[in-house]
Design a protein around this motif. Structure first.
Motif: not given
Length: 245
Positions: A36-39, A45-46, A212-221
């Motif tokens: 789900d995170l990958s999807a 992601g962009w 999933s959104a929070i983990l993606t945001a943490m990666f980008c930050i």
């Protein structure tokens, strides 16, 4: 190297998170499955990467502003007397107020746009810069300054130049370290009141309980913070080597 270290740390954090999910049998609503995170990353992601880039640009501008503000205050306060003491006391007292108390005042006068994000980022990261620069500007380099004083060449500018060069490594370390605080300040401003930036997306994700959104945001930050940290270190090392040569 900094980017590789960040990737490894982030990956380790994901492994621990998914390990806790399996160990305690947490539902997919609480902690998403890796698929789900990958999807989510593939579809959103962009957008998150662009929002984090917007935040990073504001954080960099705020960091630069904070550095010059701190340098000005440190220069005025280096003697520890009169106006310098007043300036130092005012700067210390300002830091005692939490950003959540100052932010509403900033938003009232500047709105919820770029100016507010820039100012809050500067407020959060300027204090460690101030402490370091006050220490550098007010600590004499006895032997070198004595030479210039005896030859009648010791001006205020020369005095600061000598002390900055002597403590260049310390300044580089503090400037690089405070860069993360600039990022934090910008995200806090966006989280409290903004319509763009990664902090705004984190706020939406929190209301939706979207990990999933929070983990993606943490990666980008983390990605942008690591990149900026690396750039500062590299630039600082090159400046130091050029001055030493």
């Amino acid at each position: 190297m900094r980017i590789i270290q960040f990737f490894l740390i982030y990956l380790f954090g994901l492994v621990v998170l998914f390990g806790i999910k399996l160990l305690y049998g947490l539902s997919d609503y609480v902690v998403p499955m890796p698929g789900d995170l990958s999807a989510f990353v593939r579809t959103e992601g962009w957008r998150f990467l662009k929002a984090a880039g917007n935040t990073a640009l504001v954080a960099i501008a705020g960091h630069v502003l904070a550095f010059f503000l701190a340098a000005g205050v440190a220069f005025a306060a280096r003697k520890g007397r009169g106006l310098g003491q007043v300036v130092k006391t005012a700067a210390y007292n300002l830091q005692a107020y939490p950003v959540v108390a100052l932010a509403p005042i900033v938003f009232i006068f500047l709105g919820d746009g770029l100016a507010s994000r820039l100012l809050i980022a500067s407020i959060i990261c300027y204090f460690p810069l101030l402490l370091s620069l006050i220490g550098v500007f007010s600590t004499p380099v006895q032997d070198v300054e004595l030479f210039y004083r005896q030859t009648g060449m010791l001006t205020a500018g020369m005095e600061i130049s000598v002390r900055v060069f002597e403590n260049m490594r310390k300044i580089i370390t503090v400037v690089a370290g405070s860069s993360t605080l600039a990022m934090v300040g910008t995200i806090v401003a966006e989280f409290l009141a903004a319509s763009d930036g990664i902090g705004y997306l984190i706020r939406k994700a929190l209301y939706q309980n979207n990990l999933s959104a929070i983990l993606t945001a943490m990666f980008c930050i983390g990605l942008y913070s690591s990149l900026y940290f690396w750039v500062i270190e590299e630039a600082g090392d090159r400046i130091y080597k050029s001055l030493a040569d």
